[in-house]
Write an enzyme that holds these catalytic residues in place. Sequence first.
Site, mmCIF file in Angstrom:
data_model
loop_
_atom_site.group_PDB
_atom_site.id
_atom_site.type_symbol
_atom_site.label_atom_id
_atom_site.label_comp_id
_atom_site.label_asym_id
_atom_site.label_seq_id
_atom_site.Cartn_x
_atom_site.Cartn_y
_atom_site.Cartn_z
ATOM 1 N N ILE A 1 40.670 32.425 51.993
ATOM 2 C CA ILE A 1 39.947 32.093 50.753
ATOM 3 C C ILE A 1 40.017 30.598 50.457
ATOM 4 O O ILE A 1 39.068 30.019 49.910
ATOM 5 C CB ILE A 1 40.437 32.938 49.555
ATOM 6 N N SER B 1 51.564 23.791 52.770
ATOM 7 C CA SER B 1 51.210 24.772 53.780
ATOM 8 C C SER B 1 52.391 25.032 54.701
ATOM 9 O O SER B 1 52.907 24.108 55.335
ATOM 10 C CB SER B 1 50.014 24.234 54.591
ATOM 11 N N LYS C 1 43.342 35.549 42.254
ATOM 12 C CA LYS C 1 43.629 36.901 41.789
ATOM 13 C C LYS C 1 44.326 37.683 42.909
ATOM 14 O O LYS C 1 44.119 37.352 44.065
ATOM 15 C CB LYS C 1 42.369 37.633 41.347
ATOM 16 N N ASP D 1 43.078 45.194 46.236
ATOM 17 C CA ASP D 1 42.791 43.762 46.365
ATOM 18 C C ASP D 1 41.304 43.507 46.089
ATOM 19 O O ASP D 1 40.975 42.683 45.231
ATOM 20 C CB ASP D 1 43.217 43.230 47.740
#
Length: 319
Positions: free
Chosen positions: A24, A46, A100, A177
């Site tokens: 995403i 990361s 989310k 999800d």
Amino acid sequence: MASTVGNAAPGKPIAIAVVGIGKIARDQHLPTIAGNDRFRFAATVSLSGANEGVPTFKTIPEMVAACPDVSAVAICTPPRGRLALIREALAHGLDVLVEKPPAATLSEAEAIAAAASGSGRVLYATWHSRAAPGVEPAREWVSGRNLDKVTVAWKEDVRVWHPGQEWIWEPGIGVFDPGINALSILTRVLPAPLLLDEATLGFPENKAAPIEAALKLTDAAGVPVEVDFNFDQRGPQTWEIAITSGDDTLRLTHGGGKMELNAVEQPLSSEGEYPRLYARFAELIDARQSEVDLSPFRLVADAFLLGRRTTLAAFDWNG
Ligand code: NAP
């Protein structure tokens, strides 16, 4: 929640770091930040050391120490572990946008909201599907009407949208999800709070999270809401909500990207979900205001509390 302090110098783009460079982050967050002149993509945090053309760091404290101009982060990691990241970001004076669902458990989500409250920082717990262009027009259509029935079909192929992501099968979210995206729309569009009456959750025999779920809910005005979630949908993907009021039916399709009234497509804005989320984040930063709504997540927790469990055939990524 509101506060009056902030790091970003007035008139300058908000320097933002992205935490967790996965699907995403690459599909949506990085291109959206690049296309919004209120933001400047300044760094990544990361674990795998993703190379996105900006400095990359293993932890938020290391990033803050090296990049003192960064005043905001977008957290795009899986839900488990977000509480620690958000607390760390807030403690380092950063405004936070989080993907989310906001956390892995309801208690963690409440702890996240509490951490932001009074921190002097902005927390934006996003629901990207709420930013779909059909959602606000659907809310306006629903307002003041007597509703008869709501049905939801949210069916997608986990292999396409979460390729190889084993975290999605850890105990917890599974099919919710994507399903929580539908719940985030329902809780915005319907005027009365939703209550869960029944749930059935289907678990693959080799996984610890559900691959399908059927929910029966009622809104506080007594309107029945039937929900069908599936994470094993081949061929065309289905993200649809139908709302019936007397002889009229409003349908949101394409995840709220399209809207039909009595089978006639309605004109909608062409602005995408993520550009809207980042525009909202800039507004919240300007207003020094947080936005955290846990109602979709609460319904997911209720489904796990009340849900009957069935065992299904083993899941195979290559099946
Ligand atoms: P993903 O591809 O697995 O990416 C998550 C990234 O988070 C990883 O690449 C990794 O990046 C980092 N990470 C940190 N701790 C991790 C851990 N314990 N396990 C795995 N990765 C870890 O996941 P995603 O699809 O981007 O989903 C991330 C969030 O975005 C989820 O909450 C999901 O609901 C939401 N979302 C996903 C989609 C979608 O289409 N996939 C759509 C909308 C929203 P580093 O190596 O850089 O640390």
